[in-house]
Write a protein that holds these residues in place. Structure first.
Motif, PDB file in Angstrom:
ATOM      1  N   ARG A 211     -14.647  -4.769   5.566  1.00  0.00           N
ATOM      2  CA  ARG A 211     -14.957  -5.987   4.808  1.00  0.00           C
ATOM      3  C   ARG A 211     -14.624  -7.226   5.638  1.00  0.00           C
ATOM      4  O   ARG A 211     -15.377  -8.191   5.654  1.00  0.00           O
ATOM      5  CB  ARG A 211     -14.185  -6.019   3.498  1.00  0.00           C
ATOM      6  CG  ARG A 211     -14.782  -5.133   2.453  1.00  0.00           C
ATOM      7  CD  ARG A 211     -14.109  -5.316   1.114  1.00  0.00           C
ATOM      8  NE  ARG A 211     -14.754  -4.486   0.115  1.00  0.00           N
ATOM      9  CZ  ARG A 211     -14.140  -3.907  -0.889  1.00  0.00           C
ATOM     10  NH1 ARG A 211     -12.829  -4.062  -1.043  1.00  0.00           N
ATOM     11  NH2 ARG A 211     -14.795  -3.162  -1.744  1.00  0.00           N
TER      12      ARG A 211
ATOM     13  N   SER B 183      -6.729   8.934   0.313  1.00  0.00           N
ATOM     14  CA  SER B 183      -6.297   8.001  -0.743  1.00  0.00           C
ATOM     15  C   SER B 183      -5.342   6.931  -0.217  1.00  0.00           C
ATOM     16  O   SER B 183      -5.332   5.816  -0.718  1.00  0.00           O
ATOM     17  CB  SER B 183      -5.674   8.756  -1.917  1.00  0.00           C
ATOM     18  OG  SER B 183      -4.522   9.437  -1.512  1.00  0.00           O
ATOM     19  N   THR B 184      -4.561   7.242   0.819  1.00  0.00           N
ATOM     20  CA  THR B 184      -3.627   6.225   1.327  1.00  0.00           C
ATOM     21  C   THR B 184      -4.237   5.363   2.438  1.00  0.00           C
ATOM     22  O   THR B 184      -3.882   4.192   2.559  1.00  0.00           O
ATOM     23  CB  THR B 184      -2.332   6.879   1.859  1.00  0.00           C
ATOM     24  OG1 THR B 184      -2.656   7.818   2.861  1.00  0.00           O
ATOM     25  CG2 THR B 184      -1.551   7.522   0.747  1.00  0.00           C
TER      26      THR B 184
ATOM     27  N   THR C  87     -16.892   3.387   5.492  1.00  0.00           N
ATOM     28  CA  THR C  87     -15.585   4.023   5.285  1.00  0.00           C
ATOM     29  C   THR C  87     -15.774   5.525   5.077  1.00  0.00           C
ATOM     30  O   THR C  87     -15.031   6.337   5.653  1.00  0.00           O
ATOM     31  CB  THR C  87     -14.859   3.393   4.074  1.00  0.00           C
ATOM     32  OG1 THR C  87     -14.656   2.002   4.335  1.00  0.00           O
ATOM     33  CG2 THR C  87     -13.522   4.059   3.817  1.00  0.00           C
TER      34      THR C  87
ATOM     35  N   GLU D 123     -18.214   0.370   2.045  1.00  0.00           N
ATOM     36  CA  GLU D 123     -17.872   1.667   1.435  1.00  0.00           C
ATOM     37  C   GLU D 123     -18.560   2.811   2.166  1.00  0.00           C
ATOM     38  O   GLU D 123     -17.947   3.851   2.436  1.00  0.00           O
ATOM     39  CB  GLU D 123     -18.253   1.689  -0.052  1.00  0.00           C
ATOM     40  CG  GLU D 123     -17.412   0.785  -0.933  1.00  0.00           C
ATOM     41  CD  GLU D 123     -17.932  -0.655  -0.981  1.00  0.00           C
ATOM     42  OE1 GLU D 123     -19.003  -0.951  -0.406  1.00  0.00           O
ATOM     43  OE2 GLU D 123     -17.242  -1.488  -1.582  1.00  0.00           O
TER      44      GLU D 123
ATOM     45  N   SER E 235      -7.806   5.010   3.179  1.00  0.00           N
ATOM     46  CA  SER E 235      -9.151   4.453   2.992  1.00  0.00           C
ATOM     47  C   SER E 235      -9.140   2.975   2.578  1.00  0.00           C
ATOM     48  O   SER E 235     -10.018   2.228   3.022  1.00  0.00           O
ATOM     49  CB  SER E 235      -9.957   5.290   2.003  1.00  0.00           C
ATOM     50  OG  SER E 235      -9.400   5.239   0.709  1.00  0.00           O
ATOM     51  N   PRO E 236      -8.171   2.504   1.781  1.00  0.00           N
ATOM     52  CA  PRO E 236      -8.175   1.066   1.476  1.00  0.00           C
ATOM     53  C   PRO E 236      -8.036   0.186   2.725  1.00  0.00           C
ATOM     54  O   PRO E 236      -8.666  -0.873   2.823  1.00  0.00           O
ATOM     55  CB  PRO E 236      -6.994   0.887   0.529  1.00  0.00           C
ATOM     56  CG  PRO E 236      -6.816   2.221  -0.115  1.00  0.00           C
ATOM     57  CD  PRO E 236      -7.174   3.212   0.957  1.00  0.00           C
ATOM     58  N   ALA E 237      -7.231   0.629   3.675  1.00  0.00           N
ATOM     59  CA  ALA E 237      -7.058  -0.149   4.904  1.00  0.00           C
ATOM     60  C   ALA E 237      -8.340  -0.149   5.732  1.00  0.00           C
ATOM     61  O   ALA E 237      -8.744  -1.173   6.293  1.00  0.00           O
ATOM     62  CB  ALA E 237      -5.899   0.408   5.715  1.00  0.00           C
TER      63      ALA E 237
ATOM     64  N   LEU F 148     -11.395   0.339   4.564  1.00  0.00           N
ATOM     65  CA  LEU F 148     -12.345  -0.456   3.797  1.00  0.00           C
ATOM     66  C   LEU F 148     -12.098  -1.956   4.019  1.00  0.00           C
ATOM     67  O   LEU F 148     -13.034  -2.732   4.242  1.00  0.00           O
ATOM     68  CB  LEU F 148     -12.235  -0.119   2.308  1.00  0.00           C
ATOM     69  CG  LEU F 148     -13.200  -0.829   1.366  1.00  0.00           C
ATOM     70  CD1 LEU F 148     -14.636  -0.445   1.663  1.00  0.00           C
ATOM     71  CD2 LEU F 148     -12.859  -0.487  -0.081  1.00  0.00           C
ATOM     72  N   GLY F 149     -10.845  -2.362   3.998  1.00  0.00           N
ATOM     73  CA  GLY F 149     -10.494  -3.758   4.260  1.00  0.00           C
ATOM     74  C   GLY F 149     -10.898  -4.197   5.658  1.00  0.00           C
ATOM     75  O   GLY F 149     -11.353  -5.330   5.861  1.00  0.00           O
TER      76      GLY F 149
ATOM     77  N   ALA G  34       0.837  -1.207   0.000  1.00  0.00           N
ATOM     78  CA  ALA G  34       0.000   0.000   0.000  1.00  0.00           C
ATOM     79  C   ALA G  34       0.870   1.255   0.000  1.00  0.00           C
ATOM     80  O   ALA G  34       1.993   1.258   0.494  1.00  0.00           O
ATOM     81  CB  ALA G  34      -0.898  -0.002   1.234  1.00  0.00           C
TER      82      ALA G  34
END
Length: 182
Positions: free
Chosen positions: A37, A26-27, A48, A45, A29-31, A33-34, A2
């Motif tokens: 999930r 942007s850096t 988040t 989503e 939010s994926p974590a 979101l994961g 990431a």
């Protein structure tokens, strides 16, 4: 691997600059979101987005650098998850009605009436065939004496006599049944 938040981006975010928040989003939010999930949230989503809406006005007060930001972000994410679980526990599960899966059964009005006629049917069976036929055609089928006479190939007088004798016999049978201990 990431993307990592640079020190300049972190400084911009902590200073309240929009470009800094954009970089944090942007850096990180994926974590987040994961995380949602992995925890089985049905709309990760949306949750988040809620986290980052909560983080935005509080960014300028965060202490501890990268680790402090990450800790703060996931503490809000955890709080949102707890809220989500509580809300889910209070919200009823709605499912579409599927008549093939519905095992409930309720008698129809017709079934209830026919079931209650069980005693009447057994009482009627004690009458002779002609009396029973006359009573059923007159009462159940609601036919006139003349119509019943035509159906049974009898005179109207004979039908009246069969009806009278059948009703007297029924009265006696019901009276005997009411006085018999169960």
């Amino acid at each position: 691997m990431a993307a990592q938040l640079t020190d300049d981006e972190l400084s911009a975010a902590l200073a309240g600059e929009p470009s800094g928040f954009s970089a944090v989003y942007s850096t990180m939010s994926p974590a987040v979101l994961g995380y949602f999930r992995a925890r089985g949230v049905d709309d990760p989503e949306a949750l988040t987005q809620d986290v980052f809406v909560d983080v935005l006005p509080k960014l300028t007060g965060i202490k501890g650098g990268h680790a402090g930001l990450r800790t703060f972000l996931f503490s809000i994410a955890h709080a949102r998850l707890v809220d989500y679980r509580r809300r889910s526990a209070r919200t009823p599960q709605l499912t579409e009605y599927d008549p093939l899966q519905d095992r409930r059964f309720s008698n129809s009005a017709e079934d209830d009436v026919l079931g209650s006629l069980g005693g009447i049917s057994s009482t009627l069976s004690m009458l002779n065939d002609e009396q029973r036929e006359v009573l059923i055609l007159r009462i159940v089928a609601d036919l006139s004496v003349e119509q019943v006479a035509g159906i049974m190939n009898k005179t109207p007088g004979a039908v009246k006599q069969l009806q009278r004798r059948g009703l007297i016999a029924l009265r006696e049978l019901v009276k005997d049944k009411d006085h018999t201990p169960s």
